[in-house]
Design a protein around this motif. Structure first.
Motif, PDB file in Angstrom:
ATOM      1  N   PRO A   4     -12.203  76.884  22.672  1.00 30.04           N
ATOM      2  CA  PRO A   4     -11.309  76.094  23.532  1.00 30.04           C
ATOM      3  C   PRO A   4     -11.964  74.798  23.996  1.00 30.04           C
ATOM      4  O   PRO A   4     -13.184  74.733  24.175  1.00 30.04           O
ATOM      5  CB  PRO A   4     -11.026  77.037  24.709  1.00 30.04           C
ATOM      6  N   ALA A   5     -11.145  73.757  24.162  1.00 29.46           N
ATOM      7  CA  ALA A   5     -11.643  72.470  24.655  1.00 29.46           C
ATOM      8  C   ALA A   5     -11.670  72.521  26.182  1.00 29.46           C
ATOM      9  O   ALA A   5     -10.731  72.085  26.863  1.00 29.46           O
ATOM     10  CB  ALA A   5     -10.761  71.336  24.159  1.00 29.46           C
ATOM     11  N   VAL A   6     -12.756  73.050  26.736  1.00 35.68           N
ATOM     12  CA  VAL A   6     -12.900  73.254  28.184  1.00 35.68           C
ATOM     13  C   VAL A   6     -14.235  72.682  28.633  1.00 35.68           C
ATOM     14  O   VAL A   6     -15.273  72.936  28.005  1.00 35.68           O
ATOM     15  CB  VAL A   6     -12.824  74.755  28.549  1.00 35.68           C
ATOM     16  N   THR A   7     -14.228  71.922  29.717  1.00 41.14           N
ATOM     17  CA  THR A   7     -15.464  71.344  30.240  1.00 41.14           C
ATOM     18  C   THR A   7     -16.345  72.435  30.848  1.00 41.14           C
ATOM     19  O   THR A   7     -15.911  73.575  31.065  1.00 41.14           O
ATOM     20  CB  THR A   7     -15.168  70.281  31.312  1.00 41.14           C
ATOM     21  N   LEU A   8     -17.574  72.088  31.155  1.00 42.98           N
ATOM     22  CA  LEU A   8     -18.519  73.042  31.745  1.00 42.98           C
ATOM     23  C   LEU A   8     -18.031  73.584  33.079  1.00 42.98           C
ATOM     24  O   LEU A   8     -18.381  74.699  33.470  1.00 42.98           O
ATOM     25  CB  LEU A   8     -19.895  72.365  31.921  1.00 42.98           C
ATOM     26  N   ASP A   9     -17.204  72.789  33.788  1.00 45.65           N
ATOM     27  CA  ASP A   9     -16.691  73.246  35.086  1.00 45.65           C
ATOM     28  C   ASP A   9     -15.236  73.722  34.996  1.00 45.65           C
ATOM     29  O   ASP A   9     -14.523  73.768  35.998  1.00 45.65           O
ATOM     30  CB  ASP A   9     -16.850  72.161  36.155  1.00 45.65           C
ATOM     31  N   GLY A  10     -14.779  74.049  33.773  1.00 49.00           N
ATOM     32  CA  GLY A  10     -13.525  74.771  33.635  1.00 49.00           C
ATOM     33  C   GLY A  10     -12.255  73.970  33.484  1.00 49.00           C
ATOM     34  O   GLY A  10     -11.163  74.533  33.569  1.00 49.00           O
ATOM     35  N   HIS A  11     -12.323  72.677  33.202  1.00 44.71           N
ATOM     36  CA  HIS A  11     -11.117  71.871  33.009  1.00 44.71           C
ATOM     37  C   HIS A  11     -10.747  71.869  31.523  1.00 44.71           C
ATOM     38  O   HIS A  11     -11.551  71.474  30.673  1.00 44.71           O
ATOM     39  CB  HIS A  11     -11.332  70.434  33.505  1.00 44.71           C
ATOM     40  N   ALA A  12      -9.521  72.299  31.226  1.00 41.31           N
ATOM     41  CA  ALA A  12      -9.087  72.458  29.835  1.00 41.31           C
ATOM     42  C   ALA A  12      -8.288  71.247  29.359  1.00 41.31           C
ATOM     43  O   ALA A  12      -7.637  70.557  30.142  1.00 41.31           O
ATOM     44  CB  ALA A  12      -8.250  73.725  29.690  1.00 41.31           C
ATOM     45  N   MET A  13      -8.350  71.009  28.051  1.00 38.70           N
ATOM     46  CA  MET A  13      -7.607  69.925  27.417  1.00 38.70           C
ATOM     47  C   MET A  13      -6.970  70.456  26.142  1.00 38.70           C
ATOM     48  O   MET A  13      -7.584  71.228  25.406  1.00 38.70           O
ATOM     49  CB  MET A  13      -8.544  68.749  27.084  1.00 38.70           C
ATOM     50  N   ASN A  14      -5.725  70.061  25.875  1.00 39.77           N
ATOM     51  CA  ASN A  14      -5.056  70.404  24.628  1.00 39.77           C
ATOM     52  C   ASN A  14      -5.357  69.342  23.581  1.00 39.77           C
ATOM     53  O   ASN A  14      -5.114  68.152  23.819  1.00 39.77           O
ATOM     54  CB  ASN A  14      -3.540  70.503  24.838  1.00 39.77           C
ATOM     55  N   LEU A  15      -5.883  69.753  22.450  1.00 40.52           N
ATOM     56  CA  LEU A  15      -6.180  68.835  21.354  1.00 40.52           C
ATOM     57  C   LEU A  15      -5.194  69.094  20.220  1.00 40.52           C
ATOM     58  O   LEU A  15      -5.162  70.181  19.642  1.00 40.52           O
ATOM     59  CB  LEU A  15      -7.622  69.016  20.862  1.00 40.52           C
ATOM     60  N   MET A  16      -4.398  68.086  19.929  1.00 46.13           N
ATOM     61  CA  MET A  16      -3.349  68.183  18.921  1.00 46.13           C
ATOM     62  C   MET A  16      -3.743  67.363  17.694  1.00 46.13           C
ATOM     63  O   MET A  16      -4.642  66.516  17.753  1.00 46.13           O
ATOM     64  CB  MET A  16      -2.023  67.669  19.491  1.00 46.13           C
ATOM     65  N   VAL A  17      -3.056  67.601  16.593  1.00 43.90           N
ATOM     66  CA  VAL A  17      -3.360  66.884  15.361  1.00 43.90           C
ATOM     67  C   VAL A  17      -2.245  65.895  15.042  1.00 43.90           C
ATOM     68  O   VAL A  17      -1.065  66.177  15.267  1.00 43.90           O
ATOM     69  CB  VAL A  17      -3.574  67.873  14.193  1.00 43.90           C
ATOM     70  N   ASN A  18      -2.621  64.713  14.551  1.00 45.15           N
ATOM     71  CA  ASN A  18      -1.662  63.751  14.004  1.00 45.15           C
ATOM     72  C   ASN A  18      -1.393  64.130  12.556  1.00 45.15           C
ATOM     73  O   ASN A  18      -2.326  64.445  11.808  1.00 45.15           O
ATOM     74  CB  ASN A  18      -2.212  62.323  14.041  1.00 45.15           C
TER      75      ASN A  18
END
Length: 758
Positions: free
Chosen positions: A431-445
């Protein structure tokens, strides 16, 4: 006078020997202005001086020997001030430098104009006269105009290594191009010339029409087989839809109109190669006449197809080329087929004099992870064969015969990059999550080619941008509703359970349809995107119906409207979408109709005007998606595919970053879901800045997902927010790059930013 000026520049451009061309030039200028002396000095930036290269009036034996420092004399002053200097009595000027060897003491009047190309002083053109007088406004205007036109011709000769002729210019020579594919390559250049060239064919006629028809038929069969063979070779290397580029060639070759035209020419009495030349030239002229990037690129495809057909018509057999174990391919026009032909033979990188990042060769190079630079103006490729070079696909730079220090530096970068690629692959399915737990959705073009360009193995959370226009481009008429439905269903079902955002037809600007040409003076500010489809609801409704039918029982579709510049456009588009939805429901049985969901609708924020209409838009749609490429282009008034101004196109420009932050802040206040697609999201530096701004979905190329994930997983949100605050205070794009480089070094991510901050 204009006719004389054009003749002087044309003769200079066409002359093969530089010394003779310069001497002819100064003689013509002297005669035209009826003065006693004309001279030209060319800049040697390594030696930091101007060298007298030609003169009609000064001592002949000093030509090629007399030099004037960049800060010396009136010639140096012209170069320093970068403007004309017109003096009645040069001897009395404080910057006058007496050089007895050139024998100019008899001349009083002096007029010098700089020769400048893309902010670089290439030389100084001077006229002198014995009479102490100020040259007239008309004379000065003529010399300024000549210098400006001469600059482009001299820039070409400089790139060819002709200027000064000392050989020094070949050491570390640097060329700027347009980004084709990222990466670093170091190796020997191999210049590839076309095996057959239609431009060299003389048009001839024949009496044996039957034989010529058979020759053409056989050539078509063999060329089709060649494309299939090249495609098969790549299957073991590429698994995504970049292979479908070869379908474009097959469609061109299968196109009844194309073949019928060639056959018609043969039946008129032309031999096969002449008929092919006439038809191909007709297509190329038609495409290149359009002020449209995509069609210009398709002209290259037509040329490549024509040359490959010609090769089989001529039945040429050439001995296999003796290639180095590792090499950089260089050609005037690198096509996808040429790239496929050589990719298995130790290909390190690609340099194409023509082309852009929209070309099929660039698309294929990205899929193959081969660094590529396109559109390098004034590059004389004949002089490059077997010379060592460095390709920097990040900074779009080509270094010819680089020095040892530069090679060592790039070898280190290359080694670090290879090690980094191994590391980031480990994050692909995390998962794309920072060390302090903030998540990001990574989509494809997706959607750069006709087929499936995406893969379930890249770790994407869905499709953030599916470009629907490519299926429209690879046909000779608008695709039917059933054809579109089948394609869209394949896309949606491949990502079942994950969101897929499909952009409605976005043609015009840099994309056009062969069967629906749009000829405009300024296409990027013209009839494009939603403007076209609203003017043609019959096209829009068919596409929307196809999307809705494809989404039946999958329910993972979102529809995105491109090139929105007003609220009324959104109202009209939603009205048509509702109409299509109602029509389809009425065509289905009750239980089926209940399963036909109305998808979420969003708008692309790419026209600056809608930045100030976000609250009104939020009342109409379900989400915003920023198109950062076009937004950057419109904010900075820069065409990124124009090599003359491409260096000004930078999405780290303070104005662009502040605009993106403005959109994020207001979208948050409106509680509006926000995504972004474009090159900025492809880079870890850009992705982390966007995350700090508050973007929830980043859409990027499949090849970027792993490295962006890896970067996100090694930082904390607090660090990103602090970095963003400092970036937004910067006033110069160079300072932004330098600051980001410093911060990424502190974060241990410096390997992600090389080539971006220099």
């Amino acid at each position: 006078m204009l006719t004389i000026l054009r003749r002087i520049v044309l003769e200079f451009s066409q002359a093969s020997v530089l010394d003779q061309a310069l001497m002819r030039l100064v003689t013509q200028v002297k005669e035209t202005l009826a003065t006693q002396c004309c001279s030209i000095y060319l800049a040697d930036h390594q030696q930091q001086h101007f060298l007298l290269m030609a003169s009609n009036g000064l001592a002949p034996d000093t030509v090629g020997l007399t030099s004037i420092g960049f800060t010396e004399g009136l010639v140096g002053l012209v170069g320093q001030r970068e403007e004309p200097i017109n003096i009645a009595n040069a001897h009395q000027h404080p910057d006058f430098m007496y050089a007895p060897e050139v024998e100019e003491e008899k001349f009083q009047a002096f007029l010098g104009t700089p020769i400048i190309h893309q902010r670089k002083v290439l030389g100084v053109l001077t006229v002198q006269q014995t009479q102490a007088r100020v040259f007239s406004e008309h004379e000065e205007a003529f010399l300024v105009t000549l210098s400006a036109q001469l600059a482009m011709a001299l820039a070409s000769r400089e790139a060819q290594g002709a200027i000064l002729g000392r050989g020094q210019q070949n050491i570390g020579q640097q060329h700027k191009g347009i980004g084709g594919a990222p990466g670093i390559a170091i190796g020997e250049m191999v210049v590839i010339q076309p095996k057959a060239d239609l431009s060299a064919i003389a048009v001839n006629q024949t009496d044996d029409i039957t034989l010529q028809l058979q020759i053409f038929h056989d050539a078509v069969v063999r060329t089709l087989a060649e494309f299939c063979q090249l495609s098969e070779k790549l299957k073991s290397v590429i698994s995504d839809s970049s292979l479908d580029i070869f379908d474009v060639y097959k469609q061109l070759l299968d196109n009844d109109s194309f073949k019928v035209e060639v056959i018609a020419k043969i039946k008129q009495g032309f031999n096969a190669q002449s008929a092919l030349k006439l038809v191909v030239d007709g297509y190329v002229i038609q495409f290149e006449a359009l002020d449209d990037e995509y069609l210009r690129e398709r002209a290259y495809d037509i040329k490549d197809l024509g040359n490959r057909l010609l090769n089989h018509i001529q039945n040429q057999t050439e001995p296999e080329q003796d290639l180095p174990a590792k090499f950089i391919l260089v050609a005037e026009d690198v096509s996808a087929t040429l790239l496929a032909e050589y990719q298995h033979s130790g290909l390190l990188g690609v340099v194409s004099v023509n082309g852009s990042n929209n070309s099929h060769a660039a698309i294929l190079a990205k899929a193959l992870n081969i660094p590529a630079i396109m559109g390098i103006d004034y590059l004389a490729i004949r002089q490059l064969n077997q010379k060592r070079a460095i390709i920097d696909g990040y900074a779009y730079q080509l270094y010819v015969s680089p020095g040892a220090a530069l090679v060592t530096e790039y070898q280190h970068i290359l080694a670090t990059e290879l090690e980094l690629q191994t590391q980031v692959k480990q994050a692909a399915h995390l998962p794309a999550v920072t060390l302090d737990g903030h998540a990001m959705n990574l989509m494809v073009n997706s959607g750069l080619s006709a087929g499936l360009e995406y893969s379930q193995n890249v770790g994407a959370d869905g499709v953030g941008l599916y470009r629907t226009e490519i299926p429209f481009m690879n046909r000779n008429c608008f695709p039917s509703e059933n054809a579109q439905t089948a394609l869209y269903h394949t896309v949606l079902s491949s990502f079942a359970g994950k969101p897929v955002t499909m952009r409605t037809l976005d043609v015009g600007g840099d994309k056009s349809l062969p069967y629906f040409p749009i000829i405009e003076t300024n296409p990027f500010l013209g009839w494009r995107g939603i403007r076209i489809t609203l003017d043609h609801p019959e096209i829009f409704l068919v596409q929307i119906r196809a999307m809705l039918r494809a989404n039946y029982q999958l329910d993972n579709l979102a529809i995105m409207l491109p090139m929105i510049s007003s609220i009324s456009e959104v109202d009209e588009a939603i009205k048509l979408i509702n109409q299509a939805h109602y029509e389809l429901r009425s065509e289905l049985l009750n239980d089926q109709a209940d399963c036909l969901a109305r998808p979420k609708i969003g708008v692309m924020i790419e026209v600056p005007s809608v930045m100030f209409q976000l609250p009104e838009l939020a009342d109409k749609v379900d989400f915003f998606s920023v198109g950062s490429n076009d937004l950057t282009q419109y904010l900075l008034a820069v065409d990124r595919n124009n090599s003359r101004v491409a260096s000004l196109y930078d999405f780290y420009h303070p104005a662009v970053l502040r605009a993106l932050n403005y959109i994020a802040e207001h979208s948050s206040q409106l509680k509006m879901p926000l995504s972004i697609c474009g090159e900025l999201a492809n880079e870890p530096t850009g992705a982390l800045l966007l995350m700090a701004m508050g973007y929830q979905n980043l859409s990027m190329s499949a090849h970027s997902i792993a490295k962006v994930k890896w970067a996100i997983r090694h930082v904390e949100m607090q660090q990103l927010e602090s970095m963003l605050a400092a970036v937004l205070r910067q006033t110069d794009v160079l300072n932004v790059h330098r600051y980001l480089h410093q911060q990424f070094v502190k974060l241990g991510l410096e390997d992600f930013v090389h080539g971006k901050w220099e």
